[in-house]
Scaffold this active site. Sequence first.
Site, PDB file in Angstrom:
ATOM      1  N   ASP A  64       0.852  -1.197   0.000  1.00 56.51           N
ATOM      2  CA  ASP A  64       0.000   0.000   0.000  1.00 56.51           C
ATOM      3  C   ASP A  64       0.886   1.244   0.000  1.00 56.51           C
ATOM      4  OD1 ASP A  64      -2.529   1.406   0.149  1.00 56.51           O
ATOM      5  OD2 ASP A  64      -1.915   1.980   2.167  1.00 56.51           O
ATOM      6  N   SER A  65       0.300   2.370  -0.413  1.00 53.18           N
ATOM      7  CA  SER A  65       1.032   3.629  -0.399  1.00 53.18           C
ATOM      8  C   SER A  65       1.358   4.067   1.032  1.00 53.18           C
ATOM      9  CB  SER A  65       0.199   4.707  -1.093  1.00 53.18           C
ATOM     10  OG  SER A  65      -1.064   4.813  -0.458  1.00 53.18           O
ATOM     11  N   CYS A 122      -3.559  -1.086  -2.432  1.00 52.73           N
ATOM     12  CA  CYS A 122      -3.816   0.324  -2.713  1.00 52.73           C
ATOM     13  C   CYS A 122      -4.657   0.452  -3.991  1.00 52.73           C
ATOM     14  CB  CYS A 122      -2.467   1.005  -2.905  1.00 52.73           C
ATOM     15  SG  CYS A 122      -2.564   2.752  -3.265  1.00 52.73           S
ATOM     16  N   GLU A 159      -7.066   9.741   8.584  1.00 51.40           N
ATOM     17  CA  GLU A 159      -5.757   9.558   9.220  1.00 51.40           C
ATOM     18  C   GLU A 159      -5.624  10.406  10.485  1.00 51.40           C
ATOM     19  OE1 GLU A 159      -2.386   9.597   6.598  1.00 51.40           O
ATOM     20  OE2 GLU A 159      -3.125   7.782   5.609  1.00 51.40           O
ATOM     21  N   CYS A 165     -11.136   3.089  -2.040  1.00 54.85           N
ATOM     22  CA  CYS A 165      -9.925   3.593  -1.378  1.00 54.85           C
ATOM     23  C   CYS A 165      -9.763   2.808  -0.082  1.00 54.85           C
ATOM     24  CB  CYS A 165     -10.064   5.091  -1.088  1.00 54.85           C
ATOM     25  SG  CYS A 165      -8.695   5.766  -0.123  1.00 54.85           S
ATOM     26  N   HIS A 202      -8.850   3.543   2.810  1.00 52.56           N
ATOM     27  CA  HIS A 202      -9.224   4.150   4.095  1.00 52.56           C
ATOM     28  C   HIS A 202     -10.727   4.119   4.372  1.00 52.56           C
ATOM     29  CE1 HIS A 202      -5.228   5.739   3.584  1.00 52.56           C
ATOM     30  NE2 HIS A 202      -5.266   6.332   4.761  1.00 52.56           N
TER      31      HIS A 202
HETATM   32  N1  DGL Z   1      -4.064   3.808  -0.435  1.00 57.47           N
HETATM   33  C1  DGL Z   1      -4.640   4.832  -1.267  1.00 57.47           C
HETATM   34  C2  DGL Z   1      -5.819   4.220  -2.065  1.00 57.47           C
HETATM   35  O1  DGL Z   1      -6.363   3.180  -1.734  1.00 57.47           O
HETATM   36  C3  DGL Z   1      -5.107   6.038  -0.473  1.00 57.47           C
HETATM   37  C4  DGL Z   1      -3.976   6.869   0.066  1.00 57.47           C
HETATM   38  C5  DGL Z   1      -3.141   7.554  -1.007  1.00 57.47           C
HETATM   39  O2  DGL Z   1      -3.626   8.485  -1.678  1.00 57.47           O
HETATM   40  O3  DGL Z   1      -2.006   7.140  -1.187  1.00 57.47           O
HETATM   41  O4  DGL Z   1      -6.195   4.768  -3.066  1.00 57.47           O
END
Ligand code: DGL
Length: 276
Positions: free
Chosen positions: A6-7, A69, A155, A187, A189
């Site tokens: 993940d990012s 991600c 977050e 996404c 989150h």
């Molecule tokens: N993990 C990213 C997603 O699922 C969200 C956070 C980011 O923008 O890096 O799109």
Amino acid sequence: MIGIFDSGYGGLTVLKACIKALPQYDYLYLGDNLRVPYGSRSPETIQQFSEDALKFFFNKKIPLTIFACNTASAAALPYLQEKYLRTPNVTNKKVLGVIIPVAEKAARRTRNKRIAVIGTRATIASKAYEKELHKIDPSIRVFGVAAPLLTPLIEEGWHHKPEARSILKKYLAPVKDFAPDVLILGCTHYPIMHDVFEDILGPRVHVLDSSTAVADSLADYLKRHPEIESQLTKNADPSKPGTRIFTCTDSPERFSEFAKKFLGIGDATTVQKVQL
Ligand code: DGL
């Protein structure tokens, strides 16, 4: 061992769902918290960052990696599939993204053939969900909304505050007008705010989490691919069943705060900082 990329921190929701569905496997999580967020970046940058992450898993000889991600799955995975994963001789490693399993689940669920997607700017701009849904059924109508303010709110732990609710209401106003019967939470989150989405949209709209859809499709994939399944346990240490390794590219302390918040596990001493 299964790799989860993940990012940053949000992919921990996907890891949580995978551990719940398949606790018997070992997991290696990589969160690129040095370069997060990916969602506001260009496709070229997301491709470069995701390629660095993919090489990290290749170097660790991880047979199966999940791109948890949504942004990386949407904007980089097709490019990386083409570059590394299509030709059988280049690598025998497998990478699964979130878009296909989630689109398949949404297409099975919709009755009125109107599906909305909410995600980062890059995910929505890529039209990845729309393309996948149209491959399944070209008559499905898709409406995408970018919601860049939600990730930082979550977050910061503000997701149940009235301010977050009123911002989400604004993002969802055009979704309501579109009248879908499925909303894809595109996404990592957003599952954390699942209840607020449901509350605003009401019972006629099914709110679909990418995290559980990915875990279900992983379980199904391993059943259909015993040759991959057997590789996952090949080098496992039988004295340490269910090993979870956390790696990140910036502060392990900050990472472990999120691991505790999202997963209820992990502390700074168990998070390794790595360079991509
Ligand atoms: N993990 C990213 C997603 O699922 C969200 C956070 C980011 O923008 O890096 O799109």
